[in-house]
Design an enzyme around this catalytic site. Structure first.
Site, PDB file in Angstrom:
ATOM      1  CB  SER A   1     -10.772  19.300 -16.830  1.00 36.04           C
ATOM      2  OG  SER A   1     -10.647  18.358 -15.788  1.00 36.04           O
ATOM      3  N   GLY A   2      -7.895  19.911 -16.441  1.00 31.83           N
ATOM      4  CA  GLY A   2      -6.697  19.818 -15.628  1.00 31.83           C
ATOM      5  C   GLY A   2      -6.982  19.442 -14.197  1.00 31.83           C
ATOM      6  CG  ASP A   3      -8.608  19.540 -10.231  1.00 27.25           C
ATOM      7  OD1 ASP A   3      -9.183  18.621  -9.610  1.00 27.25           O
ATOM      8  OD2 ASP A   3      -7.764  20.289  -9.701  1.00 27.25           O
ATOM      9  CG  ASP A   4     -11.276  15.684  -9.160  1.00 27.28           C
ATOM     10  OD1 ASP A   4     -10.389  14.846  -9.392  1.00 27.28           O
ATOM     11  OD2 ASP A   4     -11.461  16.184  -8.036  1.00 27.28           O
TER      12      ASP A   4
ATOM     13  CB  THR B   1      -8.361  14.798 -15.546  1.00 30.87           C
ATOM     14  OG1 THR B   1      -7.576  15.579 -14.625  1.00 30.87           O
ATOM     15  CG2 THR B   1      -8.970  13.622 -14.797  1.00 30.87           C
TER      16      THR B   1
END
Length: 483
Positions: free
Chosen positions: A289-292, A323
């Site tokens: 993902s692009g976050d946590d 990430t």
């Protein structure tokens, strides 16, 4: 939308292993495995009593060894009524949106909630839909080859009220777009299948964010609110507009055997975010993902303080992924209702900004307490362990500068990190130093010569860690020691 990633966790993991640029030198890899084997064989996790009941205590069907899935009370039930979307006129050809078909089907099946429950099967095919609500005593089952695509029309994601513990949309003032699959006040909800896929087609929403033309906060892929006894399993979720799975004010939640994928630059596409929830089990999931990958939350500043709904008794185990901008598992920064009794174990993170991160800020209030993290493997993670403060991120001018968060009791053990660029960065708060921080058996392999531990405004103890730990973790006069 094709992200170019494998559709299953094992396949994606295998793809990582096959990339020569990601393969460490043989000698370093053998050293890493040797250290890990030694740790597992000789260093048990801290003797901290489990903060919540195990599967045998939680009731319901017996879970496998090392599983917390018993938090879901009962195995996925055999519903009395089973119907297909095609029974409601569904086509599944990927053409026109079939939002009304989904909504009509769930409305029809709601009548069986008190008579053995119902199951809606999504057959093989491509099903375009806007947002729809689930019902209680209900299973949404995606058959093999079933693909649900989120509508590209923002009007198919209506605006709803903000959550009480946030006071506004997380990104914009006012309301927020509803999630693609939504439920409020439900009991006994199952979202599962034979590895079908739900794709939010989030690029439209990401571009609104990148272009600064977003009017209301983006919707999640799945959000369940004020609900109890939830199981989400054995599916692939892709390209969520915002946080992917968001249970909030929920209890007895199990999320297992999931593959969650988004482009690594997709903004705020957290994998799984339990928010003001209790008795949550997250296990055996693969996330890019692009976050946590996973973030535990409990409300934002004065709104979270007023709602006072903590996140508690949460287990995260056997989660792996990457990430580049955020962390494998994050605690906070929205933690104003309190976060306690969290167990994280058997985590594998690579090519990420941080492995483990605890985030808070002045104005948050609340507390973070009794956090146990063990058996963590990291490869090419910039900062393996990070405590941070001062994000200066508040909902509005009503936040209280005297609302000081408290952090006490963080136990981290059996960590191997290979080729990080920095040592651990542990920044507490001057007005409220973090207390009882325990670091045991931390192996940092391949650090640059200049790397060192950085600590500020905290106290605790470190034992058997790579490099000389910072003085804040060597206070022999303290009555606290690692368990």
């Amino acid at each position: 939308m094709d992200t170019g990633k494998p559709a299953s966790g094992l396949g994606s993991a295998a793809a990582h292993l096959a990339r020569p640029a990601w393969t460490p030198p043989l000698l370093l890899l053998l050293s890493f495995l040797a250290v890990l084997a030694f740790q597992i064989a000789t260093r048990p996790a801290p003797a901290v009593a489990p903060p919540h009941p195990g599967p045998a205590d939680a009731g319901g069907a017996p879970a496998g060894p090392g599983s917390c899935a018993g938090f879901f009370r009962g195995s996925p039930p055999a519903r009395e009524v089973v119907m297909s979307l095609r029974d409601f006129g569904g086509v599944g050809d990927g053409g026109r949106p079939e939002t009304e078909t989904f909504r009509r089907a769930v409305r029809h099946m709601r009548r069986f909630g008190g008579a053995g429950g119902s199951q809606l099967n999504v057959p093989k095919g491509t099903w375009v839909t806007g947002s729809f609500n689930l019902t209680s005593n209900f299973t949404l089952f995606l058959e093999e080859g079933a693909l649900i695509l989120g509508s590209q029309d923002p009007n198919d994601w209506p605006i709803i009220e903000p959550l009480p513990s946030y006071g506004r949309g997380r990104e914009r003032l006012g309301g927020r777009h509803i999630s693609l699959i939504h439920g409020n006040g439900l009991t006994d909800v199952v979202i599962t299948g034979n590895n079908g896929t739900i794709d939010g087609q989030g690029r439209m929403w990401w571009e609104l964010w990148w272009n600064r033309t977003l009017e209301h906060t983006r919707g999640h892929l799945v959000e369940l609110v004020n609900s109890h006894n939830i199981l989400i399993s054995n599916l692939t979720f892709r390209n969520s507009p915002f946080w992917t799975i968001h249970p909030v004010y929920c209890s007895n939640v199990v999320i297992k055997d999931m593959t969650i994928l988004a482009p690594l630059n997709a903004p705020n596409t957290d994998g799984i975010d339990p928010d003001s929830c209790s008795k949550v089990c997250i296990e055996d999931c693969y996330i890019e993902s692009g976050d946590d990958l996973v973030a535990v939350k409990s409300g934002w500043d004065q709104y979270g303080i007023a709602t006072a709904h903590p996140s508690s008794d949460i287990i995260v185990r056997r989660v792996s992924g990457t990430t580049p901008t955020c962390s494998g598992v994050g605690i906070g920064s929205e933690m104003s209702g309190g976060i306690l009794n969290v167990t994280i174990e058997d985590l594998h993170v690579w090519d990420s900004a941080a492995g483990i991160r605890i985030k808070t800020d002045i104005g948050r209030g609340g507390y973070i307490a009794n956090i146990s993290i063990s058996n963590v493997m990291m490869e090419r993670v910039k900062i393996p362990i990070r405590f941070s403060r001062g994000s200066n991120d508040h909902p509005d001018e009503g936040w209280d500068s005297k609302a000081i968060p408290r952090v006490k009791g963080v136990f981290i053990s059996n960590v191997v990190s290979v080729n990080s660029t920095k040592g651990p960065v542990l920044d507490g708060m001057k007005v409220s130093p973090f207390e009882e921080i325990c670091m045991r058996n931390i192996s940092l392999i391949g650090l640059p010569p200049s790397a060192k531990w950085h600590c500020e405004f905290l106290s605790g103890f470190a034992d058997d860690v790579s490099l000389v730990p910072c003085p804040e973790l060597q206070d022999n006069s303290s009555t606290f020691s690692c368990p």
